[in-house]
Design a protein around this motif. Structure first.
Motif, PDB file in Angstrom:
ATOM      1  N   ALA B  99     -15.581  15.098   7.752  1.00  0.00           N
ATOM      2  CA  ALA B  99     -16.160  16.425   7.573  1.00  0.00           C
ATOM      3  C   ALA B  99     -15.623  17.421   8.603  1.00  0.00           C
ATOM      4  CB  ALA B  99     -17.677  16.358   7.659  1.00  0.00           C
ATOM      5  N   LEU B 100     -14.941  16.913   9.639  1.00  0.00           N
ATOM      6  CA  LEU B 100     -14.292  17.815  10.590  1.00  0.00           C
ATOM      7  C   LEU B 100     -12.807  17.886  10.256  1.00  0.00           C
ATOM      8  CD1 LEU B 100     -15.999  16.656  13.912  1.00  0.00           C
ATOM      9  CD2 LEU B 100     -16.358  18.804  12.718  1.00  0.00           C
ATOM     10  N   ASN B 101     -12.237  19.068  10.446  1.00  0.00           N
ATOM     11  CA  ASN B 101     -10.826  19.291  10.140  1.00  0.00           C
ATOM     12  C   ASN B 101      -9.968  18.730  11.273  1.00  0.00           C
ATOM     13  OD1 ASN B 101      -8.316  20.281   9.579  1.00  0.00           O
ATOM     14  ND2 ASN B 101      -9.004  22.370   9.170  1.00  0.00           N
ATOM     15  N   ALA B 102      -9.188  17.693  10.966  1.00  0.00           N
ATOM     16  CA  ALA B 102      -8.448  16.973  12.005  1.00  0.00           C
ATOM     17  C   ALA B 102      -7.393  17.838  12.685  1.00  0.00           C
ATOM     18  CB  ALA B 102      -7.788  15.733  11.404  1.00  0.00           C
ATOM     19  N   ALA B 103      -6.989  18.925  12.046  1.00  0.00           N
ATOM     20  CA  ALA B 103      -5.867  19.713  12.566  1.00  0.00           C
ATOM     21  C   ALA B 103      -6.300  20.805  13.543  1.00  0.00           C
ATOM     22  CB  ALA B 103      -5.093  20.335  11.412  1.00  0.00           C
ATOM     23  N   ILE B 104      -7.610  21.016  13.719  1.00  0.00           N
ATOM     24  CA  ILE B 104      -8.019  22.081  14.636  1.00  0.00           C
ATOM     25  C   ILE B 104      -9.030  21.549  15.649  1.00  0.00           C
ATOM     26  CG2 ILE B 104      -7.552  23.962  13.014  1.00  0.00           C
ATOM     27  CD1 ILE B 104     -10.428  24.085  12.333  1.00  0.00           C
ATOM     28  N   SER B 105      -9.143  22.226  16.770  1.00  0.00           N
ATOM     29  CA  SER B 105      -9.981  21.762  17.874  1.00  0.00           C
ATOM     30  C   SER B 105     -11.459  22.011  17.577  1.00  0.00           C
ATOM     31  CB  SER B 105      -9.594  22.489  19.155  1.00  0.00           C
ATOM     32  OG  SER B 105      -9.985  23.842  19.050  1.00  0.00           O
ATOM     33  N   LEU B 106     -12.326  21.367  18.357  1.00  0.00           N
ATOM     34  CA  LEU B 106     -13.758  21.579  18.195  1.00  0.00           C
ATOM     35  C   LEU B 106     -14.112  23.032  18.454  1.00  0.00           C
ATOM     36  CD1 LEU B 106     -15.089  18.421  20.078  1.00  0.00           C
ATOM     37  CD2 LEU B 106     -14.569  18.680  17.657  1.00  0.00           C
ATOM     38  N   GLN B 107     -13.447  23.615  19.482  1.00  0.00           N
ATOM     39  CA  GLN B 107     -13.708  25.019  19.807  1.00  0.00           C
ATOM     40  C   GLN B 107     -13.420  25.914  18.601  1.00  0.00           C
ATOM     41  OE1 GLN B 107     -14.660  26.490  23.150  1.00  0.00           O
ATOM     42  NE2 GLN B 107     -15.220  27.955  21.563  1.00  0.00           N
ATOM     43  N   THR B 108     -12.295  25.646  17.918  1.00  0.00           N
ATOM     44  CA  THR B 108     -11.955  26.441  16.730  1.00  0.00           C
ATOM     45  C   THR B 108     -13.006  26.263  15.643  1.00  0.00           C
ATOM     46  OG1 THR B 108      -9.656  26.049  17.304  1.00  0.00           O
ATOM     47  CG2 THR B 108     -10.079  27.020  15.152  1.00  0.00           C
ATOM     48  N   HIS B 109     -13.511  25.032  15.498  1.00  0.00           N
ATOM     49  CA  HIS B 109     -14.588  24.817  14.527  1.00  0.00           C
ATOM     50  C   HIS B 109     -15.767  25.739  14.835  1.00  0.00           C
ATOM     51  CE1 HIS B 109     -12.677  20.961  13.335  1.00  0.00           C
ATOM     52  NE2 HIS B 109     -13.339  21.148  12.215  1.00  0.00           N
ATOM     53  N   PHE B 110     -16.168  25.772  16.108  1.00  0.00           N
ATOM     54  CA  PHE B 110     -17.309  26.616  16.482  1.00  0.00           C
ATOM     55  C   PHE B 110     -16.968  28.096  16.327  1.00  0.00           C
ATOM     56  CE2 PHE B 110     -18.779  22.749  18.714  1.00  0.00           C
ATOM     57  CZ  PHE B 110     -20.061  22.701  18.195  1.00  0.00           C
ATOM     58  N   ASN B 111     -15.748  28.481  16.742  1.00  0.00           N
ATOM     59  CA  ASN B 111     -15.343  29.886  16.617  1.00  0.00           C
ATOM     60  C   ASN B 111     -15.445  30.371  15.175  1.00  0.00           C
ATOM     61  OD1 ASN B 111     -14.741  29.942  19.300  1.00  0.00           O
ATOM     62  ND2 ASN B 111     -12.521  29.841  19.043  1.00  0.00           N
ATOM     63  N   GLU B 112     -14.873  29.579  14.270  1.00  0.00           N
ATOM     64  CA  GLU B 112     -14.843  30.004  12.866  1.00  0.00           C
ATOM     65  C   GLU B 112     -16.258  30.040  12.290  1.00  0.00           C
ATOM     66  OE1 GLU B 112     -12.095  31.093  11.250  1.00  0.00           O
ATOM     67  OE2 GLU B 112     -11.071  30.864  13.163  1.00  0.00           O
ATOM     68  N   ALA B 113     -17.057  29.015  12.608  1.00  0.00           N
ATOM     69  CA  ALA B 113     -18.436  28.982  12.101  1.00  0.00           C
ATOM     70  C   ALA B 113     -19.221  30.178  12.635  1.00  0.00           C
ATOM     71  CB  ALA B 113     -19.103  27.676  12.504  1.00  0.00           C
ATOM     72  N   TRP B 114     -18.946  30.562  13.877  1.00  0.00           N
ATOM     73  CA  TRP B 114     -19.629  31.706  14.496  1.00  0.00           C
ATOM     74  C   TRP B 114     -19.234  32.997  13.812  1.00  0.00           C
ATOM     75  CZ3 TRP B 114     -23.695  32.242  17.469  1.00  0.00           C
ATOM     76  CH2 TRP B 114     -23.894  33.413  18.202  1.00  0.00           C
ATOM     77  N   LYS B 115     -17.902  33.167  13.622  1.00  0.00           N
ATOM     78  CA  LYS B 115     -17.389  34.399  13.036  1.00  0.00           C
ATOM     79  C   LYS B 115     -17.830  34.581  11.578  1.00  0.00           C
ATOM     80  CE  LYS B 115     -13.093  33.939  14.713  1.00  0.00           C
ATOM     81  NZ  LYS B 115     -11.649  34.048  14.622  1.00  0.00           N
ATOM     82  N   ALA B 116     -18.178  33.478  10.920  1.00  0.00           N
ATOM     83  CA  ALA B 116     -18.583  33.571   9.518  1.00  0.00           C
ATOM     84  C   ALA B 116     -19.829  34.438   9.367  1.00  0.00           C
ATOM     85  CB  ALA B 116     -18.817  32.179   8.943  1.00  0.00           C
ATOM     86  N   HIS B 117     -20.691  34.472  10.401  1.00  0.00           N
ATOM     87  CA  HIS B 117     -21.957  35.206  10.251  1.00  0.00           C
ATOM     88  C   HIS B 117     -22.268  36.148  11.402  1.00  0.00           C
ATOM     89  CE1 HIS B 117     -22.860  32.777   6.796  1.00  0.00           C
ATOM     90  NE2 HIS B 117     -22.678  31.683   7.488  1.00  0.00           N
ATOM     91  N   GLU B 118     -21.464  36.123  12.458  1.00  0.00           N
ATOM     92  CA  GLU B 118     -21.784  36.908  13.643  1.00  0.00           C
ATOM     93  C   GLU B 118     -20.632  37.825  13.987  1.00  0.00           C
ATOM     94  OE1 GLU B 118     -24.101  37.347  15.978  1.00  0.00           O
ATOM     95  OE2 GLU B 118     -25.672  36.049  15.129  1.00  0.00           O
ATOM     96  N   LYS B 119     -20.946  39.069  14.316  1.00  0.00           N
ATOM     97  CA  LYS B 119     -19.891  39.980  14.732  1.00  0.00           C
ATOM     98  C   LYS B 119     -19.711  39.968  16.246  1.00  0.00           C
ATOM     99  CE  LYS B 119     -19.380  43.028  10.864  1.00  0.00           C
ATOM    100  NZ  LYS B 119     -20.506  42.554  10.008  1.00  0.00           N
ATOM    101  N   SER B 120     -20.760  39.543  16.960  1.00  0.00           N
ATOM    102  CA  SER B 120     -20.654  39.492  18.413  1.00  0.00           C
ATOM    103  C   SER B 120     -19.604  38.464  18.806  1.00  0.00           C
ATOM    104  CB  SER B 120     -22.002  39.148  19.021  1.00  0.00           C
ATOM    105  OG  SER B 120     -22.462  37.925  18.510  1.00  0.00           O
ATOM    106  N   GLY B 121     -18.933  38.715  19.899  1.00  0.00           N
ATOM    107  CA  GLY B 121     -17.717  37.976  20.211  1.00  0.00           C
ATOM    108  C   GLY B 121     -17.896  36.641  20.900  1.00  0.00           C
ATOM    109  N   VAL B 122     -16.837  36.257  21.602  1.00  0.00           N
ATOM    110  CA  VAL B 122     -16.736  34.937  22.201  1.00  0.00           C
ATOM    111  C   VAL B 122     -17.811  34.702  23.256  1.00  0.00           C
ATOM    112  CG1 VAL B 122     -14.921  33.324  22.808  1.00  0.00           C
ATOM    113  CG2 VAL B 122     -14.321  35.669  22.228  1.00  0.00           C
ATOM    114  N   ALA B 123     -18.151  35.746  23.993  1.00  0.00           N
ATOM    115  CA  ALA B 123     -19.118  35.577  25.086  1.00  0.00           C
ATOM    116  C   ALA B 123     -20.473  35.160  24.525  1.00  0.00           C
ATOM    117  CB  ALA B 123     -19.244  36.877  25.870  1.00  0.00           C
ATOM    118  N   ALA B 124     -20.861  35.791  23.411  1.00  0.00           N
ATOM    119  CA  ALA B 124     -22.136  35.445  22.779  1.00  0.00           C
ATOM    120  C   ALA B 124     -22.117  34.010  22.278  1.00  0.00           C
ATOM    121  CB  ALA B 124     -22.422  36.410  21.629  1.00  0.00           C
ATOM    122  N   LEU B 125     -20.976  33.608  21.739  1.00  0.00           N
ATOM    123  CA  LEU B 125     -20.846  32.233  21.269  1.00  0.00           C
ATOM    124  C   LEU B 125     -20.962  31.261  22.438  1.00  0.00           C
ATOM    125  CD1 LEU B 125     -20.151  30.011  19.208  1.00  0.00           C
ATOM    126  CD2 LEU B 125     -17.744  30.502  19.601  1.00  0.00           C
TER     127      LEU B 125
END
Lengths: 264, 281
Positions: B99-125
């Protein structure tokens, strides 16, 4: 892996040496030394001159740079086009995807050599050498993408059913974000395609040029220089006439060595 | 049972020429844990995808209603549904590694999931991740987040997926057999984690499993899915009054009587083990 690195360094060295020769002061690939056509090695012309008295060393070096740069650019363009068409076809509705692949099939079925002759003959005779080079590599790129697009399509369709795709969707990712997830998974497919295209395009340019369909004079190219070798009288003049073909084979060997381990 | 209803489901679903879910009806109250049990092939995965509106994507179709907070998810457009997925309803999947994408890092998983619904940036994440990763007992450090899914254990991967599901504090979490791919020790840890998250945040949980043991540990009520129909729904503590043959068959398959398992409810695994050991000595 070591052989690959060695080949990479050797090619880089070759490119730098060629650049040094081409951009050295007073060097010109088109200046004619009319007193010395088809001369052997001398202080002024380390690799002799061609039938028109032009410096062979400078011409070979320029052909190497032009051929490599053109092939790399065409390979990049063809890989990008293939990635776009393949991935979009895989992720659009099934009917649209099938249509995309049908376009690929049509392209693959085209008699490309004939097509190339048609394109070249349709161009006015006044086409500048620079645009003839651009057109040659553009046509190569335009003909190169469909086979690669099919491979990308197959890879992307497999990804479509991956469990992590479902999970990403369940997380509410936007379609554009899905692409961000998909692209890294396609890289193992795209990088070898890119690397394999480079020697193929160098070879294709040389063949087309030898047929007189490639890059126009006075621009030096592998094909143009190979075309000069078609008379046996020329071959007996000086051994330096073999320099272009020897160097072409060396460059192809190096590029092949670089791409060989990336092959699927 | 007259509390605040969060989810009311009444649906039929299937693929071309094959009906999988004939009549699935159940309700979930806010803050409740409903355990949905069924044998393999009963239609559990189809139900999960139906609830998230992902079944059409797998070539199936759904009819009926999925009312979440008074809104029928099945009547929404794909665009509107996307906005709800991950933010209102989240999924904890069955097999963490695929269920995790083997080609990208855990951080990228969280970044993308965050950006899907939040406009606030990296600091908020980063602020969110600090508390979130602590809750699911994962290290909050850059080195860990830089790793690829293949570089972490399967238990950690499931914690990452739980963290991803909790990221936007959804009202409802659907856990689709979240422990079936895990070893027994990790299984227990994950069930404990889900239990504590439910207690801590009052997260409503639809816990789907074929493992009645973990369902009895975790759930307030049990619904039994058999051949595409919910055949029986009852509070876990009244499991002894089950009547339907499918429920009885599941109960029969338990290693120890349900009453014994229920007597350990509310205790942590360590306490239960101590309890058993003290009885044995």
């Amino acid at each position: 892996m070591r052989a690959r690195r060695l080949a990479l360094w050797a090619l880089l060295g070759l490119v730098l040496a060629a650049a040094a020769v081409v951009w050295a002061p007073n060097s010109s690939y088109s200046n004619q030394d009319r007193d010395l056509p088809l001369a052997g090695a001398s202080v002024h012309h380390p690799a002799g001159t061609d039938a028109l008295g032009r410096d062979r060393m400078v011409r070979v070096a320029a052909a190497l740079l032009l051929g490599l740069a053109g092939a790399v650019a065409a390979a990049a363009a063809t890989t990008l086009a293939a990635a776009a068409v393949g991935a979009l076809s895989a992720f659009s509705p099934a009917a649209l995807g099938a249509a995309g692949m049908m376009v690929c099939d049509v392209f693959l079925a085209l008699p490309w050599l004939f097509l190339l002759m048609m394109v070249r003959s349709a161009l006015p005779l006044t086409t500048s050498p620079g645009s003839s080079a651009a057109i040659t590599f553009f046509v190569l790129a335009a003909l190169g993408w469909p086979a690669c697009a099919r491979a990308v399509y197959r890879g992307a369709v497999n990804l479509k059913h991956a469990e992590w795709m479902l999970q990403a969707r369940a997380g509410g990712l936007r379609p554009s974000q899905m692409l961000r997830h998909v692209m890294p998974n396609l890289m193992p497919l795209l990088v070898p395609q890119f690397l394999i295209s480079i020697p193929a395009f160098i070879m294709a340019e040389a063949n087309l040029g030898a047929l007189g369909l490639g890059i126009g004079e006075p621009l030096p190219s592998w094909g143009g220089m190979l075309a000069e070798l078609d008379s046996s009288a020329m071959l007996l003049q000086t051994r330096w006439v073999y320099l272009p073909i020897a160097l072409l084979i060396l460059v192809l060997l190096l590029v092949e060595a670089i791409s060989v381990e990336a092959r699927p | 049972m007259n509390g605040d209803i969060l989810l009311r489901v009444q649906l039929q679903a299937g693929y071309a020429g094959k009906q999988v879910l004939h009549d699935v009806r159940f309700e979930l109250q806010r803050g409740e844990v409903l355990g949905l049990v069924g044998t393999s092939g009963a239609g559990k995965s189809t139900l999960v995808q139906s609830l998230l509106g992902l079944l059409p994507w797998r070539g199936g179709r759904v009819t009926g209603q999925v009312m979440l907070d008074g809104q029928n998810l099945l009547a929404l457009s794909d665009r509107e549904l996307r906005k709800l997925r991950g933010r209102q309803v989240a999924l904890i999947p069955q097999s963490p590694m695929t269920a995790l994408n083997a080609a990208i890092s855990l951080q990228t998983h969280f970044n993308e999931a965050w950006k899907a619904h939040e406009k606030s940036g990296v600091a908020a994440l980063a602020r969110r991740l600090r508390t979130l990763l602590a809750e699911v007992q994962l290290p909050f450090d850059a080195e860990f987040l830089r790793r690829r899914p293949s570089q972490i254990s399967v238990g950690q991967a499931q914690r990452v997926l739980i963290a991803l599901a909790l990221l936007h504090r959804p009202a409802l979490i659907i856990a689709d057999e979240p422990t079936s791919a895990l070893d027994p020790v990790t299984q227990t840890q994950i069930v404990e984690l889900l239990k504590s998250l439910n207690r801590l945040h009052g997260t409503t949980l639809l816990y789907i499993s074929h493992d009645l043991v973990s369902v009895l540990q975790l759930s307030d009520r049990v619904a039994v899915l058999d051949a595409g129909t919910i055949v029986e729904t009852l509070p876990v503590l009244d499991i002894g009054q089950a009547r339907h043959p499918s429920t009885l068959a599941l109960l029969k398959a338990l290693p120890v009587p349900a009453e014994v398992l229920l007597s350990y409810r509310g205790r942590s695994a360590a306490e239960s083990a101590d309890h058993i050991l003290s009885k044995c000595s």
